[in-house]
Write an enzyme that holds these catalytic residues in place. Structure first.
Site, short mmCIF file in Angstrom:
data_model
loop_
_atom_site.label_atom_id
_atom_site.label_comp_id
_atom_site.label_asym_id
_atom_site.label_seq_id
_atom_site.Cartn_x
_atom_site.Cartn_y
_atom_site.Cartn_z
N ILE A 179 45.84 42.89 52.72
CA ILE A 179 46.35 43.97 53.56
C ILE A 179 45.14 44.67 54.17
O ILE A 179 44.41 45.38 53.46
CB ILE A 179 47.20 44.97 52.74
CG1 ILE A 179 48.34 44.24 52.01
CG2 ILE A 179 47.76 46.07 53.65
CD1 ILE A 179 49.06 45.07 50.96
N CYS A 235 42.49 42.88 48.89
CA CYS A 235 42.63 41.43 48.80
C CYS A 235 43.98 41.05 48.18
O CYS A 235 44.60 41.84 47.45
CB CYS A 235 41.54 40.84 47.91
SG CYS A 235 39.90 40.88 48.62
N GLU A 249 44.60 39.03 45.76
CA GLU A 249 44.58 39.00 44.30
C GLU A 249 44.81 40.38 43.71
O GLU A 249 45.56 40.57 42.76
CB GLU A 249 43.23 38.48 43.80
CG GLU A 249 42.90 37.08 44.22
CD GLU A 249 42.15 37.01 45.56
OE1 GLU A 249 42.48 37.77 46.49
OE2 GLU A 249 41.24 36.18 45.66
N CYS A 251 37.56 41.39 43.13
CA CYS A 251 38.76 40.87 42.47
C CYS A 251 38.42 40.27 41.11
O CYS A 251 39.19 40.40 40.15
CB CYS A 251 39.47 39.85 43.36
SG CYS A 251 40.24 40.63 44.80
N1 THU Z 1 40.35 38.14 51.02
C1 THU Z 1 41.28 38.06 50.02
O1 THU Z 1 42.41 38.54 50.17
N2 THU Z 1 40.93 37.44 48.87
C2 THU Z 1 39.73 36.83 48.64
O2 THU Z 1 39.50 36.34 47.55
C3 THU Z 1 38.72 36.80 49.69
C4 THU Z 1 38.99 37.64 50.89
C5 THU Z 1 40.72 38.78 52.28
C6 THU Z 1 40.08 40.11 52.55
C7 THU Z 1 40.14 40.16 54.04
O3 THU Z 1 41.40 40.66 54.44
C8 THU Z 1 40.04 38.72 54.50
O4 THU Z 1 40.36 37.95 53.35
C9 THU Z 1 38.68 38.32 55.02
O5 THU Z 1 37.68 38.67 54.15
#
Ligand code: THU
Length: 135
Positions: free
Chosen positions: A43, A53, A55, A93
């Protein structure tokens, strides 16, 4: 639940991702000791740093519902509709996982087309800082 089922749920959870700034869509599916699965997506925010993130979304949903035991998480991320490359969890995370999970907590990272990599938390966050250090 089989790991591949959890991976599929993570891939589905990407559909809800709110990622207008990066165009990088991530989904996660967290299997609790209770047997329940909580999904999450990334989000994003115009101010960037409030971005959450996938996770952590899954963890915070689960913890806020009273869950405290965790077995495994599956993660799927990428720019395209199909997953083409693995999206391992970011450092923040991993630290959140370390707060709530044992070292043998399992992390499945989708490679798409039914393939995934398997790690333990101790592999992805060795020598971590945790609550034992604050005693
Ligand atoms: N992101 C995640 O949701 N999880 C991860 O493990 C790596 C990165 C998201 C954060 C951001 O919205 C996008 O991916 C680019 O970094």
């Amino acid at each position: 639940m089989q790991p591949i089922e959890l991976v599929r749920l993570a891939e589905e959870a990407r559909d809800a991702a709110y990622a207008p700034y990066s165009g990088f869509y991530v989904g996660a599916a967290l299997l609790c000791a209770s047997g329940k699965v909580y999904t999450g997506c990334n989000i994003e925010n115009a101010a960037l740093s409030p971005t959450n993130c996938a996770e952590r979304t899954a963890f915070f949903k689960a913890v806020s519902e009273g869950e405290r035991g965790f077995v495994a998480i599956a993660i799927a991320g990428g720019r395209d509709k199909e997953i083409k490359e693995p999206c391992p969890p970011c450092g923040v995370c991993r630290q959140v996982m370390a707060e709530f999970c044992d070292l043998d907590f399992l992390i499945y990272v989708s490679r798409g087309q039914g393939r995934y990599d398997t790690y333990t938390l101790s592999q992805l966050l060795p020598e971590s800082f945790g609550k034992n250090k604050l005693k």
